[in-house]
Design an enzyme around this catalytic site. Structure first.
Site, mmCIF file in Angstrom:
data_model
loop_
_atom_site.group_PDB
_atom_site.id
_atom_site.type_symbol
_atom_site.label_atom_id
_atom_site.label_comp_id
_atom_site.label_asym_id
_atom_site.label_seq_id
_atom_site.Cartn_x
_atom_site.Cartn_y
_atom_site.Cartn_z
ATOM 1 N N ASP A 35 1.000 -1.102 0.028
ATOM 2 C CA ASP A 35 -0.007 0.117 0.253
ATOM 3 C C ASP A 35 0.799 1.296 0.007
ATOM 4 O O ASP A 35 1.437 1.539 0.893
ATOM 5 C CB ASP A 35 -0.888 -0.031 1.415
ATOM 6 C CG ASP A 35 -1.791 1.104 1.425
ATOM 7 O OD1 ASP A 35 -2.161 1.848 0.342
ATOM 8 O OD2 ASP A 35 -2.677 1.246 2.452
ATOM 9 N N ASP A 56 -1.996 6.089 -6.225
ATOM 10 C CA ASP A 56 -2.107 5.473 -4.933
ATOM 11 C C ASP A 56 -2.486 3.888 -5.637
ATOM 12 O O ASP A 56 -3.191 3.444 -6.064
ATOM 13 C CB ASP A 56 -3.385 5.888 -4.199
ATOM 14 C CG ASP A 56 -3.704 4.935 -2.757
ATOM 15 O OD1 ASP A 56 -2.916 4.388 -2.278
ATOM 16 O OD2 ASP A 56 -5.043 4.917 -2.559
#
Ligand SMILES: *[C@@H]1O[C@H](CO)[C@@H](O)[C@H](O)[C@H]1NC(C)=O
Length: 486
Positions: free
Chosen positions: A162, A364
């Site tokens: 992440d 992201d």
């Protein structure tokens, strides 16, 4: 003359495209273009839109394994795909509508964090039992996993990676409060000779505040971390030091990580999370001496193939083009990028620069669907719909409002879409990043609008598929190359 890996992978992509794509010629050039229109569309076999139930990338995985020693490369797979070793029961795999709902929760939390930087102040300081628990919440299901080794002797753990968060954590025995079900055996500090607790009051412990948005706390003299994600899933436990093994040549003795004793949210059977954000406790920051805050990845086009996650500057393709890495006020952990334009079918949309400038943008790995300023999204949607008007539309799918029914077609043509970033970087989106497929009778344009132009735009993981994406924290740039993986 040596043949570069970039050439090989571009070649492989070409072969792959030839298998799934018709490149038929347009009968007549359209008025708006000097080039034949086939340059501006992707022709796609409808059947190829559906994921295979078989992992097709044994060869790619083997190649990645061979490259390990030279390029510090890990294999990346989709959490729910055929290549994932997590092998969830079908009943536990979320539907596409659920995935999109979870994605919306993640985006909302990013927006509220950036708007107010409230962080996650509702985590109680000393009583982990008071954390809000919500069954069935996940960290956005469209996530990708890698396998790393932790401890001595090393235990392999599948972690979600992440770029939107910093702390790396893994579920840990004895699971004082709660551990959800995971595929790998739960990490046991007592079986590792290299584990140690971080003590309260140490610099590392104090650094937790900025990495997690929570004030730190202590349990006797041990430092306690708590991190909560947008959808109210969370992990709380002891902040610790342990040996981290990425590859045989990439071993870090005192890696700071969270040894999770209370973990909730369905992290899809993964053992925890690998934090690749920009804060000083993130993996890129902790390994900066060796890798200079450089890492790159390629997310595979389908859940039945594999991509890679690499650390350091080895193996980066020559064809990668770099745009500026910017910093978003209040969101120092995020990787900011300067999105400046979009083209559909070879034609630049007329969207004023101020629309993109208003909220800025980040890239992201954990957000599934790219979120655009509403003004930009509506221009994209109109152009796409105009060029797709020969196909019957279908019901919207959650946040995706432009869907088509391809059930009567064996092949379709969709307009090419490119994104433009500062320093003249054009990023062509793979067809599998243009469409979100919920079965061939509901194939949707895989973009959505934010609710306000002033909200940060997010370049999400669906649109990053097959791109080689390079994060270069030291030189302040983000690179994109095509054909990084299939
Ligand atoms: C780490 O701290 C916790 C809480 O004080 C304690 O239960 C555990 O035994 C400690 N582990 C080690 C290896 O010191």
């Amino acid at each position: 003359m040596s043949i570069s890996p970039a050439f090989l992978s571009a070649n492989k992509l070409l072969v792959y495209l030839c298998l799934i794509v018709f490149c038929w010629k347009e009968d007549s050039a359209t008025a708006e273009s000097h080039q034949p229109q086939y340059h501006h569309t992707h022709a796609i076999h409808v059947a190829s839109l559906l994921p295979s139930s078989v992992c097709t990338s044994a060869a790619a995985a083997a190649a990645a394994a061979q490259g390990w020693d030279q390029t510090s490369s890990l294999s990346v797979v989709h959490k729910h795909g055929a290549c994932s070793q997590l092998q969830q029961e079908k009943a536990n795999i979320p539907t596409h509508a659920e995935i999109l709902l979870q994605d919306e929760a993640r985006v909302k939390s990013i927006h509220s964090k950036l708007a107010k930087n409230l962080g996650l102040t509702n985590v109680k300081q000393t009583d982990t039992a008071n954390l809000p628990a919500k069954d069935g919440s996940v960290v956005g299901s469209g996530n990708y996993i890698v396998t790393v080794g932790l401890g001595t002797p090393k235990k392999d753990l599948s972690l979600i990676f992440d770029t939107g968060s910093d702390i790396t954590w893994a579920q840990c025995q004895p699971c004082v409060k709660f551990c959800y079900k995971q595929k790998d055996p739960i990490f046991s500090p007592s079986l590792s000779s290299t584990y140690s607790n971080v003590s309260c009051g140490s610099t590392a412990c104090n650094a937790l505040a900025s990495a997690t948005g929570n004030s730190l706390s202590c349990s006797s003299s041990a430092c306690v971390y708590g991190i909560q994600y947008g959808d109210s899933s969370f992990s709380v436990g002891f902040f610790a030091k342990e040996k981290l093994t990425l590859t045989s040549r990439d071993v870090f003795g005192d890696f700071l990580f969270g040894c999770g004793q209370n973990n909730q949210g369905l992290f899809g059977g993964a053992a925890g999370l690998l934090g690749l954000g920009r804060d000083k406790l993130s993996l890129p920051s902790q390994t900066a001496v060796k890798y200079k805050k450089i890492f790159s990845y390629c997310l595979p086009s389908s859940s039945s193939s594999t991509g890679f996650l690499r650390f350091g500057n080895g193996g980066i393709s020559k064809s990668v083009k770099f745009t500026t890495l910017s910093t978003i006020p209040q969101g120092e952990s995020f990787y900011g990028i300067n999105m400046i334009g979009i083209s559909v079918g070879g034609k630049k949309l007329s969207i004023s620069a101020s629309v993109f400038a208003a909220g800025g943008a980040i890239i992201d790995s954990g957000t599934v669907i790219t979120r655009l300023p509403p003004t930009a999204y509506s221009a994209l949607r109109s152009a796409f719909r105009r060029q797709m008007k020969q196909y019957p539309m279908a019901q919207p799918l959650s946040i995706l409002d432009t869907c088509y029914d391809f059930s009567k077609y064996s092949s379709v043509r969709i307009p090419r879409i490119s994104f433009f970033f500062s320093r003249g970087v054009e990023v062509p989106i793979n067809p599998m990043g243009i469409l979100y497929v919920n079965g061939i009778s509901q194939v949707c344009l895989a973009f959505a609008g934010n609710s306000d132009d002033s909200d940060v735009a997010i370049f999400g993981n669906t649109q990053q598929k097959t791109l080689e994406v390079v994060y270069d924290g030291a030189r302040g740039r983000i690179g994109f190359g095509t054909g990084g993986c299939t």
